[in-house]
Scaffold this active site. Structure first.
Site, PDB file in Angstrom:
ATOM      1  N   GLU A  81      28.731  41.703  38.163  1.00  0.00           N
ATOM      2  CA  GLU A  81      29.019  40.307  37.813  1.00  0.00           C
ATOM      3  C   GLU A  81      27.747  39.664  37.263  1.00  0.00           C
ATOM      4  O   GLU A  81      26.648  39.956  37.728  1.00  0.00           O
ATOM      5  CB  GLU A  81      29.503  39.564  39.041  1.00  0.00           C
ATOM      6  CG  GLU A  81      30.778  40.189  39.596  1.00  0.00           C
ATOM      7  CD  GLU A  81      31.835  39.176  39.942  1.00  0.00           C
ATOM      8  OE1 GLU A  81      32.998  39.449  39.697  1.00  0.00           O
ATOM      9  OE2 GLU A  81      31.484  38.103  40.463  1.00  0.00           O
ATOM     10  N   ALA A 114      31.083  24.439  41.707  1.00  0.00           N
ATOM     11  CA  ALA A 114      31.605  23.436  42.637  1.00  0.00           C
ATOM     12  C   ALA A 114      32.780  24.030  43.389  1.00  0.00           C
ATOM     13  O   ALA A 114      33.608  24.744  42.806  1.00  0.00           O
ATOM     14  CB  ALA A 114      32.047  22.203  41.867  1.00  0.00           C
ATOM     15  N   ASP A 150      38.850  41.236  33.399  1.00  0.00           N
ATOM     16  CA  ASP A 150      39.070  41.320  34.851  1.00  0.00           C
ATOM     17  C   ASP A 150      40.059  40.275  35.349  1.00  0.00           C
ATOM     18  O   ASP A 150      39.878  39.691  36.406  1.00  0.00           O
ATOM     19  CB  ASP A 150      37.701  41.137  35.535  1.00  0.00           C
ATOM     20  CG  ASP A 150      37.743  41.486  37.010  1.00  0.00           C
ATOM     21  OD1 ASP A 150      38.553  42.339  37.385  1.00  0.00           O
ATOM     22  OD2 ASP A 150      36.980  40.894  37.783  1.00  0.00           O
TER      23      ASP A 150
HETATM   24  N1  LIG Z   1      34.668  27.524  42.959  1.00  0.00           N
HETATM   25  C1  LIG Z   1      35.290  28.082  43.985  1.00  0.00           C
HETATM   26  N2  LIG Z   1      35.437  27.436  45.146  1.00  0.00           N
HETATM   27  C2  LIG Z   1      36.085  27.984  46.186  1.00  0.00           C
HETATM   28  N3  LIG Z   1      36.642  29.183  46.156  1.00  0.00           N
HETATM   29  C3  LIG Z   1      36.522  29.889  45.028  1.00  0.00           C
HETATM   30  C4  LIG Z   1      35.846  29.375  43.882  1.00  0.00           C
HETATM   31  N4  LIG Z   1      35.907  30.293  42.906  1.00  0.00           N
HETATM   32  C5  LIG Z   1      36.569  31.326  43.424  1.00  0.00           C
HETATM   33  N5  LIG Z   1      36.950  31.096  44.681  1.00  0.00           N
HETATM   34  C6  LIG Z   1      37.731  31.952  45.569  1.00  0.00           C
HETATM   35  O1  LIG Z   1      36.987  33.090  45.912  1.00  0.00           O
HETATM   36  C7  LIG Z   1      37.709  34.255  45.594  1.00  0.00           C
HETATM   37  C8  LIG Z   1      36.758  35.308  45.091  1.00  0.00           C
HETATM   38  O2  LIG Z   1      36.034  34.775  44.023  1.00  0.00           O
HETATM   39  P1  LIG Z   1      35.752  35.623  42.730  1.00  0.00           P
HETATM   40  O3  LIG Z   1      37.065  36.072  42.201  1.00  0.00           O
HETATM   41  O4  LIG Z   1      34.864  34.849  41.852  1.00  0.00           O
HETATM   42  O5  LIG Z   1      34.964  36.818  43.384  1.00  0.00           O
HETATM   43  P2  LIG Z   1      34.949  38.338  42.992  1.00  0.00           P
HETATM   44  O6  LIG Z   1      34.043  39.025  43.922  1.00  0.00           O
HETATM   45  O7  LIG Z   1      34.644  38.442  41.568  1.00  0.00           O
HETATM   46  O8  LIG Z   1      36.443  38.766  43.256  1.00  0.00           O
HETATM   47  P3  LIG Z   1      37.153  40.053  42.660  1.00  0.00           P
HETATM   48  O9  LIG Z   1      36.238  41.174  42.866  1.00  0.00           O
HETATM   49  O10 LIG Z   1      38.411  40.121  43.463  1.00  0.00           O
HETATM   50  O11 LIG Z   1      37.382  39.782  41.221  1.00  0.00           O
HETATM   51  C9  LIG Z   1      38.731  33.829  44.547  1.00  0.00           C
HETATM   52  O12 LIG Z   1      39.903  34.569  44.636  1.00  0.00           O
HETATM   53  C10 LIG Z   1      38.963  32.387  44.838  1.00  0.00           C
HETATM   54  O13 LIG Z   1      40.091  32.199  45.670  1.00  0.00           O
HETATM   55 MN   LIG Z   2      35.658  39.115  39.951  1.00  0.00          MN
END
Ligand SMILES: Nc1ncnc2c1ncn2[C@@H]1O[C@H](COP(=O)(O)OP(=O)(O)OP(=O)(O)O)[C@@H](O)[C@H]1O
Ligand SMILES: [Mn+2]
Length: 535
Positions: free
Chosen positions: A267, A350, A418
């Site tokens: 990421e 945020a 993704d």
């Molecule tokens: N700004 C935010 N505030 C609160 N919760 C959030 C926010 N952005 C994302 N999330 C929550 O956190 C979860 C995980 O975030 P994100 O998808 O960015 O992480 P990730 O590690 O990339 O996940 P994945 O590997 O499943 O793609 C999301 O499914 C969402 O519900």
């Molecule tokens: Mn992700």
């Protein structure tokens, strides 16, 4: 007899010679005729044979790639491909080396290829103003129907959903009877004004305030966020606000490793920042505000966390404070996040309203990838896949399918593959916008345009009119998308946010989206047939 025999042999040899001469003459004359009469060089006609594309179900995109993308710049520069992982020194060098949109030293590699905004648009070809699409947009509904009939189509390529006219828009604040007081945080005020249409209105004063506060407020507590595959921290600020933190792992120039699948790609914190700006510029307002910020590893992270996260902190051989947290990908000593010597850059998003206030519903994306090394998803092999989706609620009516088209354009522009799930606020039911969350895997391959991300648009031939108008506005300037992004992101504390080739890619990809729409408008047949009866 002997003389007669010789004569026969001589005659045969002579005849053969004449035949060879005549054959050569015929061939020469044939070539001459072809060149002289048709005016087409032989090379080209042979060349045409080579370009024939076999359209099997496996090559749903083959036609588009050949027809639309022949001029598309692809993998032009490989020397800029940095495949090593970031080191703390590289991170520090990065923070100061590009100022105010100036060209970074690494961009010198690209100088031959470079186009400045205001000069020729993406690529070497002349500017295309897509006046044909503009003309189509100007038609009223009746004229559009006539046009489509003339084109032997009944399918609306561009459509303005009727529900989006002037009407009373509900907000979370109203529905949850939230009371905004003088001492409410900016984030609470922001949450209260989230509507069924968007996270914030164009003139919201809270967005810039949020960005500023997240970049400057004191950090009081840090915990790791569970869920998801890669490391994320929840940051608590002194003023009671919360943000989702993703750490910087690599310099801006580092591209997706060639052998990484989209689902194992690292990421990028700057992709989160850039995606917020792009979402805002395109008028979607479906991504939470994100800012960059430099942290002190010791005082703002190490001293503010506890338990499991604290246990993963260690001092590296070069005396830098590092940590790796706990997660399923890249949370180990060999992928640690280190200060340099004690500063760390990251993105701060945020926080969404808590699930107590406004829980979200998670939807499987109809065009999600298989997330398997060898298997393909149905949409990759079924040219009529959109027709299937159109029949299933909530895609059968209302705004949802249009939102997925917007998301497809948005993801194609950033190169984000993704998008496995998406979320909406439950409180608004199905007639509400789709949140744009999780963009960490965008902006990884500036020299590659991943057309499969546009599959929803290619297969449905559908796009919201307001989105199309915005794209045309950036295509025709005077401010191109790359320049608007450069300006929008220039005030971020860790600017410049994107490596120049990514900005150039935005202009190039935007033009590709418009070409796809033109294709939808121009052809009698749908890009992928089967959706002819849709009204
Ligand atoms: N700004 C935010 N505030 C609160 N919760 C959030 C926010 N952005 C994302 N999330 C929550 O956190 C979860 C995980 O975030 P994100 O998808 O960015 O992480 P990730 O590690 O990339 O996940 P994945 O590997 O499943 O793609 C999301 O499914 C969402 O519900
Ligand atoms: Mn992700």
């Amino acid at each position: 007899m002997l003389r007669g025999g010789l004569k026969w042999k001589e005659r045969i040899v002579l005849g053969l010679c004449v035949a060879v001469v005549l054959f050569t003459l015929v061939v020469v004359v044939d070539i001459q005729m072809d060149l002289g009469m048709s005016g087409r060089p032989l090379v080209a006609s042979h060349g045409r044979v080579k370009y024939v594309v076999e359209d099997g179900p496996e090559s749903v995109y083959g036609r588009f790639r050949n027809r639309l993308l022949q001029k598309t710049h692809s993998a032009a520069v490989t020397s800029a491909n940095i495949s090593k992982e970031s080191l703390p020194n590289e991170i520090s060098g990065l923070n100061g080396h590009i100022k105010d949109g100036a060209v970074s030293p690494n961009d010198a590699i690209l100088s031959n290829d470079k186009q400045k905004d205001g000069e020729k648009p993406s690529g070497q070809h002349p500017h295309d103003d897509f006046s044909d699409i503009v003309d189509y947009i100007m038609l009223d509904d009746g004229e559009r129907a006539k046009f489509r009939k003339e084109m032997d189509r009944s399918h609306p390529i561009v459509h303005q959903p009727t529900k989006e006219g002037k009407r009373k828009v509900r907000t979370i604040g109203e529905m949850k009877k939230m009371v905004i007081e003088k001492n409410s945080t900016t984030l609470e005020k922001f949450h209260a004004q989230i509507s069924e249409d968007a996270l914030y209105p164009a003139d919201s004063p809270f967005v810039d305030q949020l960005l500023h506060e997240m970049a400057t407020e004191a950090i009081v507590h840090v915990v790791q966020k569970t869920g998801g595959t890669q490391l994320k921290l929840i940051i608590d600020f002194a003023n009671n606000m919360e943000a989702l933190f993703k750490p910087m792992r690599f310099p801006r120039e580092q591209q997706t490793l060639p052998n990484h699948f989209y689902f194992t790609d690292y990421e990028r914190h700057n992709a989160e920042i850039a995606a917020f700006h792009l979402d805002r510029l395109l008028g979607f307002h479906r991504a939470m505000p994100v800012t960059g910020r430099l942290l002190n590893m010791t005082t703002e992270l190490y001293q503010k966390c506890e338990g499991e996260l604290l246990n993963t902190f260690f001092v590296s051989p070069s005396d830098n404070l590092c940590f790796h947290g706990k997660c399923s990908y890249y949370c180990d000593t060999s992928h640690a996040i280190c200060g340099n010597p004690d500063t760390l850059e990251g993105s701060f998003a945020a926080f969404l309203p808590s699930s107590k206030v406004a829980p979200t519903k998670v939807w499987r994306h109809p065009w999600r990838r298989s997330y398997h090394k060898r298997r393909k998803a149905q949409w990759e092999t079924d040219p009529n896949y959109c027709q299937l989706v159109r029949e299933i609620p909530p895609y059968d009516k209302g705004r949802r399918l249009y939102d997925l088209m917007d998301m497809s354009v948005f993801d194609f522009l950033t190169g984000n593959m993704d998008r496995h799930h998406y979320e909406t606020f439950k409180i608004f039911g199905n007639e509400t916008f789709t949140l744009h969350l999780d963009h960490g895997r965008g902006f990884g391959k500036p020299y590659h345009d991943e057309l499969t991300i546009l599959a929803p648009v290619l297969q449905c031939c559908l796009l919201r009119q307001s989105t199309l108008e915005t794209l045309i506005r950036f295509q025709n300037g005077p401010v191109k998308l790359s320049q608007a992004m450069r300006m929008s992101m220039s005030t971020d504390p860790v600017a410049p946010i994107l490596w120049e080739p990514h900005l150039e890619a935005l202009n190039r990809r935007l033009e590709t989206v418009l070409r796809v729409i033109r294709d939808c408008l121009q052809k009698g047949e749908s890009p992928i047939s089967g959706n002819e009866n849709e009204t």
